[in-house]
Design a protein around this motif. Sequence first.
Motif, mmCIF file in Angstrom:
data_model
loop_
_atom_site.group_PDB
_atom_site.id
_atom_site.type_symbol
_atom_site.label_atom_id
_atom_site.label_comp_id
_atom_site.label_asym_id
_atom_site.label_seq_id
_atom_site.Cartn_x
_atom_site.Cartn_y
_atom_site.Cartn_z
ATOM 1 N N TYR A 1 -14.071 19.729 12.267
ATOM 2 C CA TYR A 1 -14.178 18.965 13.511
ATOM 3 C C TYR A 1 -14.373 19.908 14.694
ATOM 4 C CZ TYR A 1 -13.266 15.685 17.265
ATOM 5 O OH TYR A 1 -13.389 14.925 18.400
ATOM 6 N N ASP A 2 -13.555 20.934 14.780
ATOM 7 C CA ASP A 2 -13.658 21.857 15.910
ATOM 8 C C ASP A 2 -15.036 22.516 15.962
ATOM 9 O OD1 ASP A 2 -11.093 21.261 16.739
ATOM 10 O OD2 ASP A 2 -10.171 22.974 15.722
ATOM 11 N N ALA A 3 -15.595 22.851 14.786
ATOM 12 C CA ALA A 3 -16.921 23.470 14.741
ATOM 13 C C ALA A 3 -18.000 22.481 15.171
ATOM 14 C CB ALA A 3 -17.206 23.985 13.329
ATOM 15 N N LEU A 4 -17.867 21.222 14.757
ATOM 16 C CA LEU A 4 -18.841 20.205 15.142
ATOM 17 C C LEU A 4 -18.818 19.982 16.652
ATOM 18 C CD1 LEU A 4 -18.215 17.619 12.296
ATOM 19 C CD2 LEU A 4 -20.409 18.720 12.762
ATOM 20 N N PHE A 5 -17.614 19.897 17.201
ATOM 21 C CA PHE A 5 -17.502 19.657 18.633
ATOM 22 C C PHE A 5 -18.082 20.831 19.420
ATOM 23 C CE2 PHE A 5 -15.596 19.155 22.778
ATOM 24 C CZ PHE A 5 -15.661 17.785 22.968
ATOM 25 N N ALA A 6 -17.815 22.048 18.949
ATOM 26 C CA ALA A 6 -18.366 23.223 19.624
ATOM 27 C C ALA A 6 -19.890 23.225 19.558
ATOM 28 C CB ALA A 6 -17.807 24.498 18.984
ATOM 29 N N ALA A 7 -20.448 22.799 18.417
ATOM 30 C CA ALA A 7 -21.902 22.749 18.270
ATOM 31 C C ALA A 7 -22.510 21.751 19.242
ATOM 32 C CB ALA A 7 -22.267 22.383 16.833
ATOM 33 N N SER B 1 -16.127 14.603 26.241
ATOM 34 C CA SER B 1 -14.760 14.767 26.731
ATOM 35 C C SER B 1 -13.867 13.620 26.286
ATOM 36 C CB SER B 1 -14.783 14.871 28.258
ATOM 37 O OG SER B 1 -13.469 14.981 28.773
ATOM 38 N N ARG B 2 -14.399 12.402 26.277
ATOM 39 C CA ARG B 2 -13.609 11.246 25.839
ATOM 40 C C ARG B 2 -13.236 11.370 24.364
ATOM 41 N NH1 ARG B 2 -16.496 5.761 27.742
ATOM 42 N NH2 ARG B 2 -14.864 4.966 26.344
ATOM 43 N N VAL B 3 -14.174 11.820 23.569
ATOM 44 C CA VAL B 3 -13.904 12.000 22.144
ATOM 45 C C VAL B 3 -12.875 13.109 21.938
ATOM 46 C CG1 VAL B 3 -14.931 12.653 19.934
ATOM 47 C CG2 VAL B 3 -16.171 11.144 21.490
ATOM 48 N N GLN B 4 -13.016 14.189 22.687
ATOM 49 C CA GLN B 4 -12.093 15.312 22.551
ATOM 50 C C GLN B 4 -10.662 14.913 22.912
ATOM 51 O OE1 GLN B 4 -12.985 18.587 21.514
ATOM 52 N NE2 GLN B 4 -10.769 18.782 21.338
ATOM 53 N N THR B 5 -10.500 14.045 23.909
ATOM 54 C CA THR B 5 -9.162 13.605 24.309
ATOM 55 C C THR B 5 -8.458 12.889 23.169
ATOM 56 O OG1 THR B 5 -9.796 13.420 26.644
ATOM 57 C CG2 THR B 5 -7.892 12.140 25.918
ATOM 58 N N LEU B 6 -9.169 12.017 22.473
ATOM 59 C CA LEU B 6 -8.568 11.329 21.324
ATOM 60 C C LEU B 6 -8.216 12.318 20.219
ATOM 61 C CD1 LEU B 6 -10.613 8.010 20.909
ATOM 62 C CD2 LEU B 6 -8.175 8.231 21.334
ATOM 63 N N TRP B 7 -9.120 13.258 19.971
ATOM 64 C CA TRP B 7 -8.875 14.241 18.925
ATOM 65 C C TRP B 7 -7.664 15.112 19.260
ATOM 66 C CZ3 TRP B 7 -9.514 15.286 14.081
ATOM 67 C CH2 TRP B 7 -9.351 16.586 13.604
ATOM 68 N N ASP B 8 -7.510 15.475 20.518
ATOM 69 C CA ASP B 8 -6.385 16.326 20.920
ATOM 70 C C ASP B 8 -5.046 15.651 20.644
ATOM 71 O OD1 ASP B 8 -8.048 18.356 21.742
ATOM 72 O OD2 ASP B 8 -8.006 17.803 23.873
ATOM 73 N N ASN B 9 -5.026 14.324 20.630
ATOM 74 C CA ASN B 9 -3.797 13.599 20.305
ATOM 75 C C ASN B 9 -3.646 13.364 18.797
ATOM 76 O OD1 ASN B 9 -2.938 13.282 23.003
ATOM 77 N ND2 ASN B 9 -4.336 11.571 23.278
ATOM 78 N N TYR B 10 -4.752 13.329 18.101
ATOM 79 C CA TYR B 10 -4.767 13.063 16.651
ATOM 80 C C TYR B 10 -4.451 14.316 15.847
ATOM 81 C CZ TYR B 10 -6.709 10.590 12.507
ATOM 82 O OH TYR B 10 -6.898 9.963 11.300
ATOM 83 N N LYS B 11 -4.961 15.433 16.313
ATOM 84 C CA LYS B 11 -4.850 16.691 15.578
ATOM 85 C C LYS B 11 -3.404 17.125 15.323
ATOM 86 C CE LYS B 11 -6.460 21.508 15.845
ATOM 87 N NZ LYS B 11 -7.308 22.447 16.638
ATOM 88 N N PRO B 12 -2.476 17.011 16.298
ATOM 89 C CA PRO B 12 -1.099 17.441 16.015
ATOM 90 C C PRO B 12 -0.451 16.682 14.865
ATOM 91 C CG PRO B 12 -1.432 17.237 18.375
ATOM 92 C CD PRO B 12 -2.647 16.654 17.730
#
Length: 305
Positions: free
Chosen positions: A86-92, A116-127
């Motif tokens: 996921y992190d690699a896809l988002f960086a790409a 940015s909206r997608v990243q916000t959800l991921w930042d809460n999901y990842k932990p």
Amino acid sequence: MDQNTMSGARSMKGTLPCLVAILAVSLGGTAIAQTEGVYRAGAERIAASDDIRRLSQEIAAAACLADAGVDTATHMATLTNAIGEYDALFAALSEGDATRGIDQPEEDRKMNVALSRVQTLWDNYKPAIDARINGTADPSGLDYISRQNLNVMHSGKYLVSEVINRYSVPPALLSTDAFTLDIVARQRSLAFQIAKEACGVITGNTVLGKQARLAKASQRFDVSLNALINGFPGAGVVPAPTAAIRDGLTAVQGDWNRVQTMIDQIGGPGDVQVASDIHDRMSSIATAFDALVPLYVEESKAGIN
């Protein structure tokens, strides 16, 4: 599963309104797919965004099986790999990645807002995923994944729609090619959603899996597969454009028919081995679509001079 429910769901696929509803995605808006002669990798961006959608369901399916004690080490490894992917896809998508065919960073303001909206959800999901991997999750850890996986999936759907709006401009990317590519790539997230829903129903996790959602995801996968093979112009889907793609889709259809028989027999909590078998079969189908996506990406560039 109740036979009438599944039969009724499948009978809908012969109608235009149902097909359009199942296959539809917003293609409105304007975009510039090329800037000063530089190809902006619209097709590759659609594929990468769809991978984010897929990961939401692959993670949830793996968490469900790991929680049930089925091949725990393998499914925990899936969770670990998913975070890195996921992190690699988002960086790409944000900064560009030539290895994924995305040579340019994202420069469009609206697209960066969507990311940015997608990243916000991921930042809460990842932990919650990290906690399960590290063995530090409290009993609500899986519940968080159960509750949020569909929100993360829908954020991926939103991102794909924004990419299509931005980049589907001839000759770089026709809207029909963009839409068809999205349907192809979406089959992977549907494959893992089916595996996840089946696992949730079988293990009694009624938040993670529901009979109605399992039936709906199965119907959507089935209708989309038939449309990809034969085409459905009224919904913007072109038929398999090459013999290699048609052969791949036909092979998937045979595998899918066998999985449908297993799904029909799910009536509620039961043998978790059935959930594991469905997961493994749907994972293989998703892998088959992984091989088809690049073929569609290349076909989408046929009109570029």
